[in-house]
Design a protein around this motif. Sequence first.
Motif, PDB file in Angstrom:
ATOM      1  N   PHE A 115      17.368  -4.904  21.655  1.00 13.13           N
ATOM      2  CA  PHE A 115      18.584  -5.280  20.934  1.00 13.13           C
ATOM      3  C   PHE A 115      19.069  -4.145  20.038  1.00 13.13           C
ATOM      4  N   LYS A 116      18.148  -3.450  19.393  1.00 19.96           N
ATOM      5  CA  LYS A 116      18.536  -2.342  18.522  1.00 19.96           C
ATOM      6  C   LYS A 116      19.245  -1.247  19.322  1.00 19.96           C
ATOM      7  N   ARG A 117      18.713  -0.941  20.502  1.00 20.55           N
ATOM      8  CA  ARG A 117      19.364   0.065  21.345  1.00 20.55           C
ATOM      9  C   ARG A 117      20.774  -0.384  21.717  1.00 20.55           C
ATOM     10  N   ARG A 118      20.907  -1.643  22.065  1.00 20.98           N
ATOM     11  CA  ARG A 118      22.233  -2.166  22.411  1.00 20.98           C
ATOM     12  C   ARG A 118      23.160  -2.162  21.200  1.00 20.98           C
ATOM     13  N   ARG A 119      22.624  -2.528  20.051  1.00 17.68           N
ATOM     14  CA  ARG A 119      23.425  -2.487  18.826  1.00 17.68           C
ATOM     15  C   ARG A 119      23.993  -1.094  18.598  1.00 17.68           C
ATOM     16  N   ASP A 120      23.133  -0.089  18.687  1.00 14.90           N
ATOM     17  CA  ASP A 120      23.567   1.277  18.432  1.00 14.90           C
ATOM     18  C   ASP A 120      24.597   1.736  19.458  1.00 14.90           C
ATOM     19  N   LEU A 121      24.419   1.312  20.704  1.00 16.69           N
ATOM     20  CA  LEU A 121      25.379   1.651  21.755  1.00 16.69           C
ATOM     21  C   LEU A 121      26.753   1.072  21.424  1.00 16.69           C
ATOM     22  N   VAL A 122      26.766  -0.200  21.051  1.00 18.96           N
ATOM     23  CA  VAL A 122      28.034  -0.887  20.794  1.00 18.96           C
ATOM     24  C   VAL A 122      28.703  -0.361  19.520  1.00 18.96           C
ATOM     25  N   VAL A 123      27.938  -0.167  18.462  1.00 15.75           N
ATOM     26  CA  VAL A 123      28.512   0.343  17.215  1.00 15.75           C
ATOM     27  C   VAL A 123      29.158   1.709  17.448  1.00 15.75           C
ATOM     28  N   ALA A 124      28.466   2.591  18.150  1.00 14.34           N
ATOM     29  CA  ALA A 124      29.020   3.915  18.434  1.00 14.34           C
ATOM     30  C   ALA A 124      30.266   3.806  19.306  1.00 14.34           C
ATOM     31  N   GLY A 125      30.203   2.939  20.328  1.00 13.09           N
ATOM     32  CA  GLY A 125      31.344   2.795  21.225  1.00 13.09           C
ATOM     33  C   GLY A 125      32.562   2.227  20.536  1.00 13.09           C
ATOM     34  N   LEU A 126      32.378   1.261  19.648  1.00 10.68           N
ATOM     35  CA  LEU A 126      33.512   0.659  18.952  1.00 10.68           C
ATOM     36  C   LEU A 126      34.091   1.594  17.899  1.00 10.68           C
ATOM     37  N   ASN A 127      33.231   2.322  17.209  1.00  9.50           N
ATOM     38  CA  ASN A 127      33.745   3.259  16.204  1.00  9.50           C
ATOM     39  C   ASN A 127      34.485   4.426  16.843  1.00  9.50           C
ATOM     40  N   ALA A 128      34.300   4.619  18.151  1.00 11.92           N
ATOM     41  CA  ALA A 128      35.051   5.654  18.868  1.00 11.92           C
ATOM     42  C   ALA A 128      36.422   5.155  19.307  1.00 11.92           C
ATOM     43  N   ALA A 129      36.703   3.864  19.132  1.00  9.48           N
ATOM     44  CA  ALA A 129      37.993   3.294  19.513  1.00  9.48           C
ATOM     45  C   ALA A 129      38.994   3.438  18.374  1.00  9.48           C
ATOM     46  N   GLY A 137      20.600  -7.343  11.691  1.00  8.54           N
ATOM     47  CA  GLY A 137      19.859  -8.218  12.578  1.00  8.54           C
ATOM     48  C   GLY A 137      20.774  -9.038  13.460  1.00  8.54           C
ATOM     49  N   ALA A 138      20.218 -10.117  14.054  1.00 15.26           N
ATOM     50  CA  ALA A 138      20.900 -10.962  15.037  1.00 15.26           C
ATOM     51  C   ALA A 138      21.278 -10.103  16.246  1.00 15.26           C
ATOM     52  N   PHE A 139      22.289 -10.518  17.011  1.00 14.07           N
ATOM     53  CA  PHE A 139      22.754  -9.663  18.103  1.00 14.07           C
ATOM     54  C   PHE A 139      24.273  -9.694  18.199  1.00 14.07           C
ATOM     55  N   TYR A 140      24.900  -9.505  17.028  1.00 16.59           N
ATOM     56  CA  TYR A 140      26.350  -9.492  16.937  1.00 16.59           C
ATOM     57  C   TYR A 140      26.834  -8.272  16.153  1.00 16.59           C
ATOM     58  N   VAL A 141      28.048  -7.833  16.485  1.00 19.08           N
ATOM     59  CA  VAL A 141      28.785  -6.922  15.613  1.00 19.08           C
ATOM     60  C   VAL A 141      30.119  -7.585  15.310  1.00 19.08           C
ATOM     61  N   ASN A 200      39.366  -9.252  12.534  1.00 18.09           N
ATOM     62  CA  ASN A 200      38.101  -8.827  13.129  1.00 18.09           C
ATOM     63  C   ASN A 200      37.925  -9.491  14.481  1.00 18.09           C
ATOM     64  N   PHE A 201      36.882  -9.128  15.177  1.00 18.35           N
ATOM     65  CA  PHE A 201      36.431  -9.902  16.321  1.00 18.35           C
ATOM     66  C   PHE A 201      34.918  -9.785  16.405  1.00 18.35           C
ATOM     67  N   ARG A 202      34.299 -10.735  17.116  1.00 19.94           N
ATOM     68  CA  ARG A 202      32.846 -10.714  17.274  1.00 19.94           C
ATOM     69  C   ARG A 202      32.479 -10.391  18.711  1.00 19.94           C
ATOM     70  N   ILE A 203      31.506  -9.499  18.825  1.00 24.17           N
ATOM     71  CA  ILE A 203      30.882  -9.213  20.108  1.00 24.17           C
ATOM     72  C   ILE A 203      29.419  -9.622  20.024  1.00 24.17           C
ATOM     73  N   SER A 204      28.955 -10.336  21.048  1.00 26.32           N
ATOM     74  CA  SER A 204      27.523 -10.555  21.219  1.00 26.32           C
ATOM     75  C   SER A 204      27.006  -9.481  22.166  1.00 26.32           C
ATOM     76  N   TYR A 205      26.058  -8.676  21.678  1.00 22.03           N
ATOM     77  CA  TYR A 205      25.523  -7.622  22.544  1.00 22.03           C
ATOM     78  C   TYR A 205      24.216  -8.042  23.213  1.00 22.03           C
ATOM     79  N   ALA A 206      24.053  -9.347  23.403  1.00 22.71           N
ATOM     80  CA  ALA A 206      22.894  -9.876  24.116  1.00 22.71           C
ATOM     81  C   ALA A 206      23.174  -9.896  25.616  1.00 22.71           C
TER      82      ALA A 206
END
Length: 400
Positions: A298-312, A322-326, A373-379
């Motif tokens: 989950f941490k790897r996925r979190r980092d992937l999504v955070v980086a990808g969204l901040n590039a938008a 924690g959890a599995f949301y941004v 805002n919006f919510r993404i589940s990275y699960a």
Amino acid sequence: MSFLSNALARVKPSPTLAVTQKARELAAQGRDVIGLGAGEPDFDTPQNIKDAAKAAIDAGKTKYTAPDGIPELKQAICAKFARDNNLGYTPAQVIVGTGGKQVLYNALMATLNPGDEVVIPAPYWVSYPDMVRLAGGTPVTIECGIENGFKLTPAQLDAAITPNTKWFIFNSPSNPTGAGYTHDELKALTDVLLRHPHVWVMSDDMYEHLVFDDYTFCTPAQVEPQLYDRTLTVNGVSKAYAMTGWRIGYAAGPEIVINAMRKIQGQSTTNPCSISQYAALEALNGPQDFIAPNNEMFKRRRDLVVAGLNAAQGITCPVPDGAFYVYPNIAGCIGKTTAAGTKIENDEDFATALLEEENVAVVFGAAFGLSPNFRISYATSDEALAEACTRIQRFCATLK
């Protein structure tokens, strides 16, 4: 006179379930939809837990149980609270329900009267306010913005409490933001609650074991023992054990509330599924060694999504604890127009256009009480998340 109950008019359908269903319908039509709305792990329930369920079936444990759960599971829950949270409970202080949602709902139904208020930090899990309304109470929401890490301040909590306040609902790590309160931050909130002895605490700890980096989980009654006698601590096996469909949640707290919840459950659903209870017993008592590797995933996925969204363009995405949301902020996208000519007036417009134009399903922030805002589940899989981020970047780049 309407045939339907007046209470029904106080609530609305779950937006997260609606988004998930919409994504399924579009996928069934042949659309290449990436659904990021559902909050459930994408990996399977551990084998030992499934084996325990099969063994229960083979042993004929398919009859009614006590309405509030089998004694063995209630004892395992007591052991879990002692082991993980340094909280001492007896089985008489424990109830097992059909998922954490039923446990929360039963507690509100058992305690709320018209005029009673429930303080809920926003952004919140979509069901909290509607459950309060259905139970006849009044939700009092407090906006906790990105500037404070989506976390409630002591001053905000103190200002929201009135003589009519009955409950304070607390959720950490949070759905939808993944924000987690440190021990000191939670202690500052419990200090406020000590000054208001009429207010009870409903702590939703469902994401307790899904934490990252150096964040350490803590729960209100653990941080402030003086709140023990007016705290209901709620948890379950859905998230950490990948058991969403098994529908087992539980809570521990003062017997007066547990007994009242048991009465409601006895006249509604009665006992949770007997097979699921034996599976949950194995989940709590069995090996816990799969949790750490799952968290690393989950941490790897979190980092992937955070980086990808901040590039938008126009998106700012904090790093959750924690959890599995941004829960990214899209203030930079509001007021713009999509390539298809849709004007983005709010986060619901953004989510709708993103689904229609790029086949990515997310849940808009207004559903959680804080916009834009919006919510993404990275699960879900790394591949799906990477492709979703690429589509979101492309979508944002075309906004004019």
